[in-house]
Design a protein around this motif. Structure first.
Motif, PDB file in Angstrom:
ATOM      1  N   SER A 228      32.398  40.744  34.233  1.00  0.00           N
ATOM      2  CA  SER A 228      32.855  40.354  32.902  1.00  0.00           C
ATOM      3  C   SER A 228      32.461  41.390  31.854  1.00  0.00           C
ATOM      4  O   SER A 228      33.243  41.712  30.947  1.00  0.00           O
ATOM      5  CB  SER A 228      32.267  38.989  32.528  1.00  0.00           C
ATOM      6  OG  SER A 228      32.807  37.966  33.330  1.00  0.00           O
ATOM      7  N   ARG A 231      34.728  44.244  31.523  1.00  0.00           N
ATOM      8  CA  ARG A 231      35.985  43.948  30.834  1.00  0.00           C
ATOM      9  C   ARG A 231      35.808  43.821  29.323  1.00  0.00           C
ATOM     10  O   ARG A 231      36.791  43.796  28.579  1.00  0.00           O
ATOM     11  CB  ARG A 231      36.576  42.632  31.352  1.00  0.00           C
ATOM     12  CG  ARG A 231      36.894  42.611  32.835  1.00  0.00           C
ATOM     13  CD  ARG A 231      37.485  41.242  33.189  1.00  0.00           C
ATOM     14  NE  ARG A 231      37.737  41.081  34.606  1.00  0.00           N
ATOM     15  CZ  ARG A 231      38.289  39.986  35.127  1.00  0.00           C
ATOM     16  NH1 ARG A 231      38.653  38.986  34.330  1.00  0.00           N
ATOM     17  NH2 ARG A 231      38.477  39.895  36.426  1.00  0.00           N
ATOM     18  N   ASP A 336      33.875  31.530  37.049  1.00  0.00           N
ATOM     19  CA  ASP A 336      35.138  31.903  36.410  1.00  0.00           C
ATOM     20  C   ASP A 336      34.925  33.166  35.572  1.00  0.00           C
ATOM     21  O   ASP A 336      34.447  33.100  34.429  1.00  0.00           O
ATOM     22  CB  ASP A 336      35.635  30.749  35.538  1.00  0.00           C
ATOM     23  CG  ASP A 336      37.057  30.959  35.017  1.00  0.00           C
ATOM     24  OD1 ASP A 336      37.465  32.126  34.870  1.00  0.00           O
ATOM     25  OD2 ASP A 336      37.743  29.955  34.753  1.00  0.00           O
ATOM     26  N   ASP A 338      37.138  35.167  34.200  1.00  0.00           N
ATOM     27  CA  ASP A 338      37.996  35.215  33.014  1.00  0.00           C
ATOM     28  C   ASP A 338      37.369  34.418  31.866  1.00  0.00           C
ATOM     29  O   ASP A 338      37.345  34.878  30.717  1.00  0.00           O
ATOM     30  CB  ASP A 338      39.380  34.661  33.329  1.00  0.00           C
ATOM     31  CG  ASP A 338      40.182  35.576  34.255  1.00  0.00           C
ATOM     32  OD1 ASP A 338      39.885  36.781  34.285  1.00  0.00           O
ATOM     33  OD2 ASP A 338      41.091  35.068  34.944  1.00  0.00           O
ATOM     34  N   THR A 341      34.338  36.261  30.508  1.00  0.00           N
ATOM     35  CA  THR A 341      34.754  37.392  29.682  1.00  0.00           C
ATOM     36  C   THR A 341      35.202  36.918  28.300  1.00  0.00           C
ATOM     37  O   THR A 341      34.841  37.520  27.272  1.00  0.00           O
ATOM     38  CB  THR A 341      35.909  38.159  30.362  1.00  0.00           C
ATOM     39  OG1 THR A 341      35.503  38.564  31.670  1.00  0.00           O
ATOM     40  CG2 THR A 341      36.284  39.381  29.546  1.00  0.00           C
TER      41      THR A 341
END
Length: 395
Positions: A228, A231, A336, A338, A341
């Motif tokens: 994460s 990103r 998770d 996503d 992040t």
């Protein structure tokens, strides 16, 4: 002068002589329970067994170099040592700091009547004892090992007199095995004075770095955090990983992962740090991030919040007991990447000063040394006097 009631803790915790500052403050606090004479069984920091008195009486087993030998040593020697303390000092309360140590205490409780002693047994549950070990490292003969562990836990719970739990999730797990045992709930020890006094080294609105604090094991989800962080669209941010590399293979994989993701220059592996240094890191961070796959409570969440630092954490175990999503931090679904992040991005756009104030207010209300002491006082009164009713943990 009235004779004090002898209480004996049994755990696989390691102690130094003299005690480290945090443990010294913990056991000094416990001396305020003036009606109780406290004894502690644990491990020494070396192969040398030790017995000494510092706030409490400590009886420390030699610590072998491997975890397997450590378990064998504990289960071979601790029952005899505990029985000797029950007989010699008339220990009337046994405190087992996990269901597995509880199996040893339950065995001693069953034998003690042969010597005219009838101790009470308090079993503590600090985590998801059914799964956490298997999320930390690979265990050979997993099915057999799991069956043995759960058998020991069931044996302990069947002979307990009361439970000490630290969160909603640990209460539910213990209640599954011992639904009729009364429960008292309070957080594990933290030397919170260090964090209360630390304050902010860098104002939250100016802070850019993120901190993870905890041992480096797969259960903590640090690999997810690295993914994460790679990103995250915030090139000034650095990630500080604070904690002992308990699983050396996993720690090595994390360093390689940081290299492969191109973020090695922005990720700092600091190893274990003192409580004072930990408070310093919190005081300079934008947020603590705890992406665990399993967590009994997450004491480090409270410690970070005491410095006015918001927390991003997984919606697992006891973490949701501490983080109020959008008020003192952010909750994300465990595993998770996503969602994690998105939460990292959000911590840079949110009203972080407000989050930090509310985090500190919550932590000050949630834990104090006085509440910790009162929790044990209620537990001891509970098992010594069946007429006293406990505050049952919510199920």
């Amino acid at each position: 002068m009235l004779k004090r009631t002898a209480v004996c803790w049994i755990s696989s915790a390691r102690y130094n002589c003299p005690l480290d500052p945090s443990n010294a403050r913990k056991w000094e606090l416990m001396t305020q329970l003036r009606d109780y004479d406290i004894r502690v069984i644990g491990f020494s920091a070396s192969l040398r067994p030790m017995a000494f008195r510092e706030q409490a009486g400590f009886y420390l087993l030699p610590q072998p170099p491997s975890s397997v030998l450590r378990y064998l040593t504990f289960f071979a020697l601790a029952p005899t040592l505990l029985l000797a303390l029950v007989i010699r000092h008339d220990c009337r309360v046994l405190v087992a700091q996990s269901p597995f140590e509880g199996a040893i205490a339950a065995l001693v409780k069953g034998i003690s009547p042969l010597f005219g002693k009838r101790p009470k047994l308090i079993i503590e549950n600090h985590n998801n004892f059914e799964e956490d070990l298997f999320l930390q490292r690979k265990i050979p003969f997993t099915s057999a090992y799991r069956a043995l562990m759960l058998g020991l836990a069931r044996y302990a719970f069947s002979r307990g007199d009361a439970l000490r739990v630290i969160s909603t999730s640990t209460s539910e797990r213990a209640g599954h095995y011992a639904p009729d045992l009364p429960r008292v709930r309070f957080m594990t020890w933290s030397d919170t004075d260090v964090f209360r006094a630390a304050g902010r080294r860098i104002p939250l609105a100016e802070a850019t770095d993120l901190v993870y604090a905890g041992v480096l094991i797969p259960r903590k989800g640090v690999d997810l955090l690295l993914e994460s962080f790679a990103r995250l669209d915030h090139p000034r941010a650095q990630l500080h990983l604070l904690g002992h590399p308990e699983n050396a293979n996993y720690a090595g994989e994390l360093k390689k992962q940081a290299q492969d993701l191109g973020i090695a220059s922005r990720v700092r592996f600091h190893g274990a740090v003192s409580q004072r240094d930990l408070a310093e890191y919190f005081g300079g961070a934008r947020a603590l991030v705890l992406p665990s796959l399993s967590e009994g409570l997450g004491r480090v969440v409270v410690e970070a919040m005491l410095t006015g630092t918001p927390v991003i954490g997984s919606r697992v175990g006891g973490i949701p007991d501490l983080i109020r999503d959008g008020e003192n931090g952010f909750l994300v679904e465990s595993g998770d990447v996503d969602a994690l992040t998105f939460a990292l991005e959000k911590i840079y756009s949110a009203d972080v000063e407000k989050l930090g104030r509310q985090a500190r207010d919550f932590a000050l209300e949630f834990f104090s040394p006085e509440k910790y002491l009162d929790g044990y006082r209620r537990l001891f009164e509970l098992v010594m006097d069946s007429d006293i009713q406990p505050d049952r943990a919510p199920s």
